[in-house]
Design an enzyme around this catalytic site. Structure first.
Site, short mmCIF file in Angstrom:
data_model
loop_
_atom_site.label_atom_id
_atom_site.label_comp_id
_atom_site.label_asym_id
_atom_site.label_seq_id
_atom_site.Cartn_x
_atom_site.Cartn_y
_atom_site.Cartn_z
N LEU A 116 -7.97 -23.53 -14.55
CA LEU A 116 -6.65 -24.24 -14.62
C LEU A 116 -6.82 -25.77 -14.52
O LEU A 116 -7.48 -26.26 -13.69
CB LEU A 116 -5.67 -23.79 -13.71
N GLY B 209 -12.15 -17.08 -7.73
CA GLY B 209 -11.78 -17.92 -6.44
C GLY B 209 -11.28 -19.11 -6.84
O GLY B 209 -11.39 -19.78 -7.79
N GLY B 210 -10.40 -20.07 -5.80
CA GLY B 210 -9.82 -21.15 -6.26
C GLY B 210 -9.01 -20.87 -7.45
O GLY B 210 -8.09 -20.04 -7.52
N ASP B 211 -8.96 -21.79 -8.59
CA ASP B 211 -8.20 -21.68 -9.69
C ASP B 211 -9.12 -21.12 -10.88
O ASP B 211 -8.52 -21.55 -11.86
CB ASP B 211 -7.44 -22.93 -9.98
N GLU B 212 -9.99 -20.39 -10.50
CA GLU B 212 -10.89 -19.88 -11.72
C GLU B 212 -10.90 -18.29 -11.75
O GLU B 212 -10.89 -17.59 -11.02
CB GLU B 212 -12.12 -20.35 -11.23
#
Length: 450
Positions: free
Chosen positions: A319, A359-362
């Protein structure tokens, strides 16, 4: 009737032991996930530095210091960052406290030379250690080969070396939590050292007949974790077992009640096991499959693609602008935004495809049965459009973008890790080119030639 009660007491004891073991499995799985997540966060962070040196063939000391300072600030597990042109360490950040590392010949180093040789021979990153570091402390060394590429040739430039603080890594994993109630040990299964070397914990844990075993993937090898429970069945459980045995000869009429209780207990255990399996294979925030389930689906997809002579495409998505939501409005708002994005992805992709949160925005989307470039572009455009639509959370509104890297099996890689690496590099190219767009790992026109 007394015999029945004794048999039920034994079954109940087994059930308690299985419940205890299920809890232990969950705790060990959490430690494994924490270690793998910390490794991935530390090793993936330096990709930009590697890409810069690979594309330019050189880097100034000032720019190296600035970039390294920023990377280390983002992940406290990274002790320092070094660059070794021709395998000789010439760049170190921070220099203070690491002066002893300057000038080290990593290829001929008595303890670290073997890992460097493996890295050069395979052309792939390696993770070696733990070692007692020259600059003090204990660390595992992440080494990445750097190649200079032109139209005619690929030249080995040297390597990037990043010591990861092993002590801090274990602390972050929760392995030292006194409430864990487990004895643990770790050893290497394969890699740069002798197979089976125990480097943390008591070696007796591995030979215990009731030890739990799980594995951590560490780039070029695996670490095996063994764990045994330190405590026996809770006192309350032991008392109940004894009471059942004592009542066996006197209160035979309790048989029906005890069987009913046992069946309920088994149902709860089964439900707990299903829940543990769900938690182990899915992301708790978005409900999407995680990396573990992705591996299984990828193997199945590869089998279908090879059998049907079809293409398999992997989209690596990151993102654009998401960090601003966390910084300005807090992680709770960011989590709600990620959940909304995941919902949109599920509604956008085909039923035959898979969307995974890394994970995170991936995120990753695995596309099967695609016959041409236009099909990939159509799905990618739909994903970009789904992200671009305004996100409304309470009274707040956000607009995000997304960069997508595309890799194809088997052109860009034969394994999942190879495809992820290729797509990840392509995604960073999309970000460099202006974000909110698609970038291919290699010429898309050759993907669907067969």
């Amino acid at each position: 009737m007394a015999l029945i009660f004794f048999m039920m007491a034994s079954l109940y004891q087994q059930t308690l032991e299985e419940q205890q073991r299920a809890v232990q499995i969950e705790r060990v799985a959490e430690i494994r996930a924490n270690i793998e997540g910390a490794f991935n966060g530390a090793t993936n962070l330096t990709a930009g530095l590697i890409a810069f040196v690979s594309s330019t063939g050189e880097i100034s000391q000032d720019f190296f210091n600035q970039l390294s300072e920023s990377l280390i600030a983002q992940n406290h597990l990274i002790r320092n960052i070094t660059l070794a042109p021709g395998n000789i360490i010439r760049y170190v950040y921070p220099l203070a406290g690491n002066e002893a590392a300057l000038g080290l010949d990593l290829l001929n180093h008595p303890t670290q030379g073997e890992a460097t040789k493996v890295m050069i021979e395979t052309g792939k990153p390696v993770l070696a250690g733990p070692y007692n570091l020259v600059q003090g402390g204990v660390g595992v060394i992440h080494r990445v080969p750097i190649f200079l590429k032109d139209e005619a040739d690929v030249t080995y430039w040297g390597l990037m070396s990043t010591p990861i603080d092993f002590t801090a890594l274990l602390e972050l994993s929760g392995i030292h939590d006194p409430k864990l109630d487990l004895s643990l040990a770790m050893r290497s299964v394969e890699g740069t050292g002798t197979d089976g070397v125990i480097f943390w914990g008591d070696e007796k844990v591995f030979s215990h007949p009731n030890a739990l075993h799980t594995y951590i993937s560490v780039l070029n090898g695996k670490w095996e974790i063994a764990a045994i429970a330190e405590g026996d069945i809770p006192v309350s459980g032991q008392r109940l077992i004894l009471s059942v045995k004592l009542m066996g000869g006197i209160f035979a009429l309790l048989t029906a009640f005890m069987i009913w209780q046992l069946l309920r207990m088994n149902e709860r255990l089964h439900a707990s096991q299903l829940q543990y399996r769900q938690l182990a294979q899915h992301d708790s925030l978005t409900g999407l499959p995680n990396r573990i389930l992705l591996s299984d689906r990828f193997e199945q997809a590869v089998s279908r693609a090879e059998r049907n002579r079809e293409n398999l495409v992997l989209l690596y998505m990151d993102l654009d602008g998401f960090k601003r939501i966390n910084d300005d409005h807090g992680h709770q708002t960011g989590d709600l935004a990620l959940a909304e994005i995941a919902k949109r992805f599920r509604n956008t992709i085909r039923s035959s495809d898979s969307v995974i949160r890394m994970g995170g925005d991936e995120f990753i989307v695995l596309l099967e049965n695609v016959h041409n470039v236009d099909a990939v572009l159509s799905i990618s455009d739909k994903l970009l459009k789904s992200v671009s639509e305004t996100i409304k959370i309470n009274s707040l509104e956000f607009n995000l973008g997304m960069s997508i890297g595309v890799a194809c099996f088997p052109n860009d890689g034969l394994t999942l890790d190879q495809l992820i690496t290729a797509a990840d590099h392509a995604m960073y190219q999309a970000k460099t080119a202006g974000k909110n767009q698609i970038s291919w790992s290699s010429d898309p026109n050759i993907y669907f030639a067969r």
